[in-house]
Design a protein around this motif. Structure first.
Motif, PDB file in Angstrom:
ATOM      1  N   PRO A   1       0.816  -1.228   0.000  1.00 15.90           N
ATOM      2  CA  PRO A   1       0.000   0.000   0.000  1.00 15.90           C
ATOM      3  C   PRO A   1       0.845   1.273   0.000  1.00 15.90           C
ATOM      4  O   PRO A   1       0.462   2.282  -0.569  1.00 15.90           O
ATOM      5  CB  PRO A   1      -0.818  -0.130   1.294  1.00 15.90           C
ATOM      6  N   VAL A   4       1.731   2.249  -3.690  1.00 18.49           N
ATOM      7  CA  VAL A   4       0.705   2.253  -4.729  1.00 18.49           C
ATOM      8  C   VAL A   4       0.529   3.677  -5.245  1.00 18.49           C
ATOM      9  O   VAL A   4       0.108   4.573  -4.516  1.00 18.49           O
ATOM     10  CB  VAL A   4      -0.641   1.712  -4.201  1.00 18.49           C
ATOM     11  N   ASP A   5       0.907   3.906  -6.488  1.00 17.67           N
ATOM     12  CA  ASP A   5       0.684   5.189  -7.152  1.00 17.67           C
ATOM     13  C   ASP A   5       0.462   4.903  -8.629  1.00 17.67           C
ATOM     14  O   ASP A   5       0.429   3.746  -9.060  1.00 17.67           O
ATOM     15  CB  ASP A   5       1.859   6.148  -6.931  1.00 17.67           C
ATOM     16  N   SER A   6       0.323   5.943  -9.418  1.00 15.41           N
ATOM     17  CA  SER A   6       0.009   5.741 -10.832  1.00 15.41           C
ATOM     18  C   SER A   6       1.131   4.994 -11.552  1.00 15.41           C
ATOM     19  O   SER A   6       0.879   4.148 -12.417  1.00 15.41           O
ATOM     20  CB  SER A   6      -0.239   7.094 -11.507  1.00 15.41           C
ATOM     21  N   ARG A  65       1.134   1.250 -10.478  1.00 12.74           N
ATOM     22  CA  ARG A  65      -0.013   0.585 -11.106  1.00 12.74           C
ATOM     23  C   ARG A  65       0.259   0.313 -12.591  1.00 12.74           C
ATOM     24  O   ARG A  65      -0.101  -0.742 -13.115  1.00 12.74           O
ATOM     25  CB  ARG A  65      -1.276   1.436 -10.968  1.00 12.74           C
ATOM     26  N   ASP A  74      -6.107  -7.842 -10.917  1.00  9.33           N
ATOM     27  CA  ASP A  74      -6.851  -6.581 -10.956  1.00  9.33           C
ATOM     28  C   ASP A  74      -5.896  -5.447 -10.606  1.00  9.33           C
ATOM     29  O   ASP A  74      -5.592  -5.211  -9.440  1.00  9.33           O
ATOM     30  CB  ASP A  74      -8.029  -6.612  -9.981  1.00  9.33           C
ATOM     31  N   GLU A  96      -6.475  -2.334 -11.055  1.00  6.35           N
ATOM     32  CA  GLU A  96      -7.209  -1.127 -10.663  1.00  6.35           C
ATOM     33  C   GLU A  96      -7.824  -1.240  -9.273  1.00  6.35           C
ATOM     34  O   GLU A  96      -8.461  -0.299  -8.800  1.00  6.35           O
ATOM     35  CB  GLU A  96      -8.310  -0.834 -11.684  1.00  6.35           C
ATOM     36  N   ALA A  97      -7.666  -2.375  -8.613  1.00  9.17           N
ATOM     37  CA  ALA A  97      -8.223  -2.532  -7.272  1.00  9.17           C
ATOM     38  C   ALA A  97      -7.513  -1.613  -6.286  1.00  9.17           C
ATOM     39  O   ALA A  97      -6.420  -1.106  -6.549  1.00  9.17           O
ATOM     40  CB  ALA A  97      -8.075  -3.987  -6.816  1.00  9.17           C
ATOM     41  N   GLU A  98      -8.152  -1.383  -5.130  1.00  9.67           N
ATOM     42  CA  GLU A  98      -7.525  -0.544  -4.105  1.00  9.67           C
ATOM     43  C   GLU A  98      -6.162  -1.105  -3.731  1.00  9.67           C
ATOM     44  O   GLU A  98      -5.196  -0.360  -3.544  1.00  9.67           O
ATOM     45  CB  GLU A  98      -8.423  -0.474  -2.869  1.00  9.67           C
ATOM     46  N   GLN A  99      -6.069  -2.428  -3.615  1.00  6.55           N
ATOM     47  CA  GLN A  99      -4.792  -3.112  -3.465  1.00  6.55           C
ATOM     48  C   GLN A  99      -4.581  -3.970  -4.717  1.00  6.55           C
ATOM     49  O   GLN A  99      -5.132  -5.066  -4.826  1.00  6.55           O
ATOM     50  CB  GLN A  99      -4.779  -3.995  -2.209  1.00  6.55           C
TER      51      GLN A  99
END
Length: 413
Positions: A49, A52-54, A57, A82, A84-87
Motif C-alpha cells: 500500500p 501504490v501510485d500511478s 499501477r 486486478d 485497478e483494485a484498491e490493493q
C-alpha cells in the motif's frame, strides 16, 4: 513451502481468492498463498500500500499483460489479476515445492547430469518466451520453483518486450539481480538481447552445480563492479569438467560469444547422453531428486506443525509433529517462522517442513545475520465474516486449526 500466518494489516481475501498465509515478499510487495472458490491454490502477489501510485499501477498492469501472453508447461500459469483494485493483485499458479536456491542450500549442488537436465528444460522454456518477443531479465535460482511435476519459472515482473520495441525502465536505470545479471545489462546498455537470459541461465546452472555464483561480493555495488569489469573472469571453481565448456560459453563477457538457447539444449543433451541416458530419463531423475528430497526439521518446541530444533545437521527424516496443545503454564513456542506442511491432501499430513535458510542467503549471494531467536510471527486476529458455505478445503481448515493450537498459549484469540 515456508508459510507464515497473516498479519493484522493483511487482507483476508482478494478478488475470488481467500488468503491463507504469507509465502514471500520483495521490494514491491507481498506474496500470499491463496485459494479460489473452487479450492485451487494460488500465489497471490500484492503491491505494498505504501508504494501504490500511478507509476506502480502502470508497471503492475504491464506485468499482468506480459503474463497473459506467456504460457507453457515450465511457466507458472496466470490465474487472474486486478491492477485497478484498491490493493492491486495478481494471482498465478501455486507451485508446491522449494526454489532452487533453497534446495541447493539445504541438499547441496546437483549432479552434473541433473544440472544438464535442468539446463535443457529451462533453456527450452526461455526460448518459447523469446519467440514471443519477451525477455525474462531477472532469472535466478529464487525464481525457479522445483515442483512435483518438475521445475517452473516464476516472476516475470521485469519481463518486457525486447527493448527495440518498448522499454520498461527509464534510460540508464538498471533493474535486476546483479549476481545473475549479464555484463551488458549491469552496465545499462540497450537494447538488450536474448543473450542476457542466456547469461543468467548460465549463472543459475553454475549455482546449481557448485553452490556459488559467477561473481560474489559483500555488497551489490561490488558485484556490479565485478560483473562489468572485462578483466575479471567468472568464478568457475568446482564446475564438473563435462559442464565447463557449456558454462564458459554461457558466461562469456561479450554477448555475441554466448551460445543460443537451442545450442544450450543440444549441449545439455550431449552431457546427458554421455552418461548413457535419454533426455526424458534425465528429466524424470531430476524431478524425482528434487521433489523426493525429505524436508528437514525447523526450529521450535514441538507442537502441532513445529518440529524440534537442533543446531547440528538433522537426519533426513524427523518424527511427525504431534497435535498436542501446550499445557497451561508451559513456556509458549517461539519460532521465527511457521512451517505449514501438507497444504495439499496427502497420506502424511504431519511431515516436517524445510530447514530455515543458512546465514548466507543462497538466493542473492550476500551474507546476513540470522533472525533473532524467540520472536514468534504475528497471527492475524481480525474477525472474519463467516461465509454461508465452506470456502476452504478440508486440509486448509486443518492447517488453520493447527495454527490456533500452536499459538494458543501466547496469543489471545
Amino acid at each position: 513451502m515456508q508459510i507464515t500466518p497473516l498479519s493484522p494489516e493483511d487482507p483476508s481475501s482478494l478478488g475470488d481468492f481467500d488468503l491463507l498465509g504469507r509465502i514471500g515478499q520483495g521490494g514491491m510487495g507481498q506474496v500470499f498463498l491463496g485459494e479460489s472458490l473452487g479450492g485451487e491454490p494460488a500465489a497471490v502477489k500484492v503491491i505494498k500500500p505504501s508504494i501504490v501510485d500511478s507509476e506502480s499501477r502502470q508497471r503492475f498492469a504491464q506485468e499482468i499483460e506480459v503474463l497473459k501472453t506467456i504460457w507453457g508447461p515450465r511457466i507458472a500459469a496466470f490465474l487472474g489479476a486486478d491492477a485497478e483494485a484498491e490493493q492491486p493483485w495478481l494471482a498465478t499458479e501455486y507451485v508446491d515445492g522449494p526454489d532452487l536456491a533453497r534446495h541447493v542450500g539445504t541438499h547441496g549442488p546437483l549432479p552434473s547430469v541433473l544440472t544438464a537436465a535442468l539446463g535443457a528444460i529451462l533453456a527450452e522454456a526461455l526460448s518459447a518466451v523469446h519467440t514471443q518477443g519477451l525477455l525474462h531479465r531477472d532469472l535466478k535460482p529464487a525464481n525457479i520453483l522445483l515442483g512435483p511435476n518438475g521445475p517452473k519459472i516464476i516472476d516475470f515482473g521485469l519481463a518486457a518486450f525486447t527493448e527495440s520495441h518498448v522499454s520498461l525502465t527509464a534510460p540508464n536505470q538498471v533493474v535486476g539481480t546483479p549476481i545473475c545479471m549479464a555484463p551488458e545489462q549491469a552496465a545499462g546498455l540497450k537494447p538488450l538481447t536474448p543473450a542476457v537470459d542466456v547469461y543468467a541461465l548460465g549463472a543459475v546452472l553454475l549455482f546449481a552445480s557448485t553452490g556459488h555464483y559467477p561473481h560474489e561480493a559483500a555488497t551489490p555495488y561490488m558485484v556490479f563492479h565485478l560483473v562489468t569489469d572485462p578483466g575479471t573472469a567468472p568464478d568457475l571453481s568446482g564446475v564438473p569438467g563435462e559442464l565447463m565448456p557449456l558454462l564458459t560459453g554461457m558466461l562469456a563477457q561479450n554477448a555475441k560469444d554466448r551460445p543460443s538457447l537451442s545450442d544450450v539444449v543440444q549441449q545439455c543433451r550431449s552431457v546427458i547422453e554421455a552418461h548413457g541416458m535419454k533426455i526424458a530419463q534425465a528429466r524424470r531423475k531430476l524431478t524425482a531428486h528434487t521433489a523426493g528430497q525429505p524436508h528437514k526439521a525447523t526450529s521450535a518446541d514441538a507442537v502441532s506443525l513445529l518440529a524440534p530444533a537442533t543446531d547440528a545437521p538433522g537426519p533426513d527424516t524427523a518424527p511427525a509433529a504431534q497435535n498436542t496443545p501446550v499445557p497451561p503454564g508451559s513456556p509458549a513456542p517461539s519460532p521465527s517462522v511457521v512451517e505449514i506442511s501438507g497444504l495439499t491432501d496427502s497420506a502424511d499430513e504431519d511431515s516436517p517442513g524445510p530447514t530455515p535458510p543458512a546465514q548466507r542467503d543462497p538466493s542473492d549471494g550476500f551474507h546476513r545475520e540470522p533472525p533473532a531467536p524467540g520472536r514468534p510471527p504475528t497471527v492475524s486476529r481480525r474477525p472474519r465474516e463467516a461465509p454461508s458455505t465452506p470456502r476452504h478445503s478440508l486440509q486448509a481448515r486443518r492447517t488453520a486449526e493447527r495454527l490456533r493450537v500452536a499459538y494458543a498459549a501466547s496469543a489471545p484469540f
